[in-house]
Design a protein around this motif. Structure first.
Motif, mmCIF file in Angstrom:
data_model
loop_
_atom_site.group_PDB
_atom_site.id
_atom_site.type_symbol
_atom_site.label_atom_id
_atom_site.label_comp_id
_atom_site.label_asym_id
_atom_site.label_seq_id
_atom_site.Cartn_x
_atom_site.Cartn_y
_atom_site.Cartn_z
ATOM 1 N N ASN A 16 -4.473 -8.935 8.082
ATOM 2 C CA ASN A 16 -3.296 -9.725 7.749
ATOM 3 C C ASN A 16 -3.349 -10.282 6.326
ATOM 4 O O ASN A 16 -2.366 -10.805 5.827
ATOM 5 N N PHE A 17 -4.504 -10.184 5.679
ATOM 6 C CA PHE A 17 -4.684 -10.722 4.335
ATOM 7 C C PHE A 17 -4.867 -9.621 3.288
ATOM 8 O O PHE A 17 -5.276 -9.894 2.167
ATOM 9 N N ILE A 18 -4.599 -8.383 3.656
ATOM 10 C CA ILE A 18 -4.762 -7.267 2.737
ATOM 11 C C ILE A 18 -3.398 -6.686 2.418
ATOM 12 O O ILE A 18 -2.601 -6.412 3.310
ATOM 13 N N MET A 19 -3.140 -6.511 1.122
ATOM 14 C CA MET A 19 -1.891 -5.904 0.672
ATOM 15 C C MET A 19 -2.055 -4.386 0.655
ATOM 16 O O MET A 19 -3.175 -3.877 0.719
ATOM 17 N N THR A 20 -0.952 -3.682 0.551
ATOM 18 C CA THR A 20 -1.050 -2.231 0.407
ATOM 19 C C THR A 20 -1.805 -1.924 -0.872
ATOM 20 O O THR A 20 -1.670 -2.615 -1.878
ATOM 21 N N GLY A 21 -2.618 -0.912 -0.836
ATOM 22 C CA GLY A 21 -3.451 -0.590 -1.990
ATOM 23 C C GLY A 21 -4.830 -1.198 -1.875
ATOM 24 O O GLY A 21 -5.600 -1.201 -2.812
ATOM 25 N N SER A 22 -5.155 -1.776 -0.717
ATOM 26 C CA SER A 22 -6.486 -2.349 -0.436
ATOM 27 C C SER A 22 -6.862 -3.494 -1.368
ATOM 28 O O SER A 22 -7.985 -3.570 -1.845
ATOM 29 N N HIS A 23 -5.918 -4.383 -1.645
ATOM 30 C CA HIS A 23 -6.192 -5.588 -2.429
ATOM 31 C C HIS A 23 -5.929 -6.807 -1.560
ATOM 32 O O HIS A 23 -5.060 -6.793 -0.690
ATOM 33 N N TRP A 24 -6.686 -7.879 -1.812
ATOM 34 C CA TRP A 24 -6.479 -9.117 -1.073
ATOM 35 C C TRP A 24 -5.125 -9.717 -1.426
ATOM 36 O O TRP A 24 -4.692 -9.658 -2.564
ATOM 37 N N ASP A 25 -4.485 -10.321 -0.475
ATOM 38 C CA ASP A 25 -3.232 -11.051 -0.681
ATOM 39 C C ASP A 25 -3.598 -12.501 -0.991
ATOM 40 O O ASP A 25 -3.798 -13.321 -0.102
ATOM 41 N N TYR A 26 -3.718 -12.825 -2.304
ATOM 42 C CA TYR A 26 -4.172 -14.147 -2.736
ATOM 43 C C TYR A 26 -3.264 -15.260 -2.227
ATOM 44 O O TYR A 26 -3.734 -16.324 -1.832
ATOM 45 N N VAL A 27 -1.978 -15.037 -2.256
ATOM 46 C CA VAL A 27 -1.031 -16.076 -1.849
ATOM 47 C C VAL A 27 -1.226 -16.421 -0.382
ATOM 48 O O VAL A 27 -1.283 -17.597 -0.001
ATOM 49 N N ARG A 28 -1.363 -15.404 0.452
ATOM 50 C CA ARG A 28 -1.542 -15.658 1.884
ATOM 51 C C ARG A 28 -2.897 -16.294 2.157
ATOM 52 O O ARG A 28 -3.004 -17.202 2.992
ATOM 53 N N LEU A 29 -3.954 -15.840 1.479
ATOM 54 C CA LEU A 29 -5.271 -16.453 1.652
ATOM 55 C C LEU A 29 -5.238 -17.932 1.271
ATOM 56 O O LEU A 29 -5.787 -18.774 1.977
ATOM 57 N N ALA A 30 -4.572 -18.239 0.149
ATOM 58 C CA ALA A 30 -4.501 -19.626 -0.326
ATOM 59 C C ALA A 30 -3.715 -20.509 0.626
ATOM 60 O O ALA A 30 -3.920 -21.726 0.648
ATOM 61 N N SER A 31 -2.828 -19.927 1.431
ATOM 62 C CA SER A 31 -2.063 -20.741 2.373
ATOM 63 C C SER A 31 -2.885 -21.124 3.604
ATOM 64 O O SER A 31 -2.522 -22.041 4.330
ATOM 65 N N ILE A 37 -13.181 -21.234 -0.572
ATOM 66 C CA ILE A 37 -13.306 -20.181 0.436
ATOM 67 C C ILE A 37 -12.597 -18.916 -0.037
ATOM 68 O O ILE A 37 -13.115 -17.813 0.114
ATOM 69 N N VAL A 38 -11.419 -19.070 -0.642
ATOM 70 C CA VAL A 38 -10.684 -17.911 -1.156
ATOM 71 C C VAL A 38 -11.514 -17.185 -2.207
ATOM 72 O O VAL A 38 -11.597 -15.955 -2.198
ATOM 73 N N SER A 39 -12.164 -17.924 -3.101
ATOM 74 C CA SER A 39 -12.968 -17.271 -4.148
ATOM 75 C C SER A 39 -14.131 -16.495 -3.544
ATOM 76 O O SER A 39 -14.505 -15.439 -4.057
ATOM 77 N N HIS A 40 -14.691 -16.989 -2.433
ATOM 78 C CA HIS A 40 -15.764 -16.246 -1.765
ATOM 79 C C HIS A 40 -15.215 -15.000 -1.073
ATOM 80 O O HIS A 40 -15.838 -13.941 -1.122
ATOM 81 N N ILE A 41 -14.071 -15.118 -0.436
ATOM 82 C CA ILE A 41 -13.487 -13.976 0.269
ATOM 83 C C ILE A 41 -13.118 -12.864 -0.701
ATOM 84 O O ILE A 41 -13.444 -11.696 -0.486
ATOM 85 N N VAL A 42 -12.444 -13.217 -1.793
ATOM 86 C CA VAL A 42 -11.990 -12.170 -2.720
ATOM 87 C C VAL A 42 -13.142 -11.577 -3.520
ATOM 88 O O VAL A 42 -12.967 -10.550 -4.167
ATOM 89 N N GLY A 43 -14.311 -12.197 -3.466
ATOM 90 C CA GLY A 43 -15.496 -11.620 -4.096
ATOM 91 C C GLY A 43 -16.090 -10.480 -3.287
ATOM 92 O O GLY A 43 -17.005 -9.807 -3.729
ATOM 93 N N ILE A 44 -15.547 -10.251 -2.092
ATOM 94 C CA ILE A 44 -16.007 -9.186 -1.203
ATOM 95 C C ILE A 44 -14.934 -8.104 -1.183
ATOM 96 O O ILE A 44 -13.741 -8.409 -1.144
ATOM 97 N N LEU A 45 -15.333 -6.859 -1.201
ATOM 98 C CA LEU A 45 -14.355 -5.787 -1.107
ATOM 99 C C LEU A 45 -13.608 -5.901 0.212
ATOM 100 O O LEU A 45 -14.221 -6.136 1.251
ATOM 101 N N PRO A 46 -12.294 -5.742 0.189
ATOM 102 C CA PRO A 46 -11.540 -5.834 1.444
ATOM 103 C C PRO A 46 -11.914 -4.706 2.398
ATOM 104 O O PRO A 46 -12.190 -3.597 1.964
ATOM 105 N N PRO A 47 -11.931 -5.007 3.697
ATOM 106 C CA PRO A 47 -12.217 -3.938 4.658
ATOM 107 C C PRO A 47 -11.073 -2.942 4.700
ATOM 108 O O PRO A 47 -9.938 -3.269 4.365
ATOM 109 N N SER A 48 -11.375 -1.744 5.122
ATOM 110 C CA SER A 48 -10.351 -0.717 5.241
ATOM 111 C C SER A 48 -9.416 -1.066 6.386
ATOM 112 O O SER A 48 -9.864 -1.403 7.474
#
Length: 142
Positions: A16-31, A37-48
């Motif tokens: 639910n937090f991954i955008m198309t193209g396998s990138h994190w959805d920063y706006v949704r994570l920040a909400s 916590i967001v900085s730690h999450i986005v430091g990890i490659l998003p799961p497929s």
């Protein structure tokens, strides 16, 4: 000081937090999470998102089910704060203090990256100016 309450969602996974193209959805994570916590999450490659079923599990128990007792045990153990253990390891290595401080900066995420500038509202673009990577984080710089 009261912290804002995050929305309560029962069936929310990483997909639910991954955008198309396998990138994190920063706006949704920040909400849902704090900036740390967001900085730690986005430091990890998003799961497929095609890798299988996504579910929430608590790492404090073998079953993955949250319990207050497991939280208490986790807080009593020394392993729950990996940043402090990394810092203790660096201090145990004999080296000049200026090099220890150099290591302290990225471990504590104190380097002013474009992501940090973006988080503080100092820029509109969190990407790397050198290579164009979508996120210039501490890990990316190093």
């Amino acid at each position: 000081m009261l912290l804002p309450q995050a929305p309560v969602v029962n069936h929310l996974g990483f997909s639910n937090f991954i955008m198309t193209g396998s990138h994190w959805d920063y706006v949704r994570l920040a909400s849902f999470f704090t900036n740390d916590i967001v900085s730690h999450i986005v430091g990890i490659l998003p799961p497929s998102i095609v890798g299988g079923h996504d579910f929430v599990a608590w790492k404090g128990t073998n079953s993955g089910v949250f319990s207050l007792a497991s939280t208490y045990e986790l807080l009593l153990s020394d392993s729950w704060n990996d940043v402090d253990s990394k810092w203790r390891h660096i201090l145990s290595v004999p080296m000049p203090q200026r090099i220890q401080v150099f290591f302290w900066l990225p471990i504590r995420e104190r380097l002013m990256t474009n992501v940090e500038h973006w988080r503080r509202g100092l820029t509109n673009d969190p990407s790397c100016p050198c290579c164009g990577c979508y996120r210039e984080s501490v890990l990316h710089i190093l």
